[in-house]
Design an enzyme around this catalytic site. Structure first.
Site, short mmCIF file in Angstrom:
data_model
loop_
_atom_site.label_atom_id
_atom_site.label_comp_id
_atom_site.label_asym_id
_atom_site.label_seq_id
_atom_site.Cartn_x
_atom_site.Cartn_y
_atom_site.Cartn_z
N ASN A 60 1.00 -1.16 -0.22
CA ASN A 60 -0.12 -0.22 -0.08
C ASN A 60 0.74 1.28 -0.09
OD1 ASN A 60 -1.82 1.99 0.44
ND2 ASN A 60 -2.27 1.38 2.58
N LYS A 100 -0.06 4.24 -0.30
CA LYS A 100 -0.58 5.54 0.18
C LYS A 100 -0.17 6.56 -0.70
CE LYS A 100 -0.10 3.46 4.55
NZ LYS A 100 0.19 3.63 6.09
N SER A 112 3.64 -2.08 10.48
CA SER A 112 5.03 -2.17 10.53
C SER A 112 5.72 -3.49 10.29
CB SER A 112 5.59 -1.65 12.09
OG SER A 112 5.13 -0.31 12.16
P1 13P Z 1 3.46 0.68 7.80
O1 13P Z 1 3.51 -0.59 7.14
O2 13P Z 1 4.11 1.71 7.22
O3 13P Z 1 3.12 0.50 9.22
O4 13P Z 1 1.75 0.91 7.10
C1 13P Z 1 0.82 -0.13 7.23
C2 13P Z 1 -0.33 0.05 6.34
O5 13P Z 1 -1.12 1.09 6.70
C3 13P Z 1 -0.58 -0.67 5.25
O6 13P Z 1 -1.71 -0.47 4.79
#
Ligand code: 13P
Length: 258
Positions: A12, A14, A216
């Site tokens: 993901n 983002k 994480s």
């Molecule tokens: P991180 O892996 O950066 O903690 O993000 C997790 C997440 O929100 C995946 O959708």
């Protein structure tokens, strides 16, 4: 993991990567890992890179995914993207109800339910995110919160769709914090979610639906998470932005597989 369910390693991204950066990454990761048969690699770029990424994800086992969608197929919804538009691009999965959507953009179990239904209705599979915040965990409310989110998102779903569903348990306190749930903590909640699927539907649905862990996930903890019997994959934020680290996550190893 359980060998009856095919693992999903999902990135993901983002709000990261331009279309050009996304294409470069998609090419490099496919060259690095090659075709996949016993697992799926899923990439969720920003909308602006989705078409380009879908165009280059041609290796077996790789699938494009959207990060969100609207529940209506068209209409006066400025700034929204419909599931029909995503299907047209060749999207296989759509993330719905990510905690950032719930907490920053006010999504509720009801909007998540409508989105998940719309994704299925348009021939794709939703990745429905659920998870408690730190205060809820510390107050002993994890199971109540997660149970209510599962019920709310899956209300009215039929069993055939439910068995194809992907859920992602992402404890909010573990997202982007470097503080991962331990494999045992994650397994406990995954087992609870599977049990909830059995009560809402039946045992075969519960055995087939895939439940990912997110929060994480890194190259150095993916193997121990994937050893857990009810963890069927990972939804990865930060560690999916670098080719080498996401490659290692796709290539997770397990020793106790059934
Ligand atoms: P991180 O892996 O950066 O903690 O993000 C997790 C997440 O929100 C995946 O959708």
């Amino acid at each position: 993991m359980n060998s009856k369910r095919k693992p999903i390693l999902a990135a993901n991204w983002k709000m990261h990567k331009t279309a050009a950066e996304a294409v470069e990454f998609a090419r490099a990761i496919q060259e690095g890992t090659g075709p996949l048969s016993d697992r799926e690699a899923v990439i969720a770029p920003p909308f602006t890179a989705l078409q380009a990424v879908a165009g280059v994800l041609q290796t077996a086992g790789y699938f494009p995914c959207a990060q969100n969608c609207h529940w209506e197929v068209k209409g006066a919804f400025t700034g929204e993207i419909s599931p029909v538009m995503l299907g047209e691009l060749g999207c296989r999965y759509v993330i719905v109800g990510h905690s950032e959507r719930r907490h920053i953009f006010g999504e509720t179990d009801e909007t998540v339910r409508k989105k998940a239904a719309a994704v299925f209705a348009n021939g794709m599979v939703p990745i429905v995110c659920i998870g408690e915040v730190l205060a809820q965990r510390e107050a002993g409310g994890t199971f109540d919160v997660v149970g209510a989110q599962v019920d709310g998102a899956l209300k009215d779903l039929d069993a055939d769709r439910a068995r194809r569903l992907v859920l992602a348990y992402e404890p909010v306190w573990a997202i982007g914090t470097g503080r991962t749930a331990t494999p045992v903590q994650a397994q406990e909640v995954h087992a609870f979610i599977r049990q909830r699927l059995e009560s809402l539907f039946d045992k075969s649905v519960a055995n087939e639906a895939r439940i990912l862990y997110g929060g994480s996930v890194k190259p150095d903890n993916v193997d121990s998470l994937m050893e857990q019997p009810d963890i069927d994959g990972t939804l990865v934020g930060g560690a999916s932005l670098e080719v080498e680290s996401f490659k290692r996550i796709i290539e997770f190893q397990f020793s106790s597989g059934e």
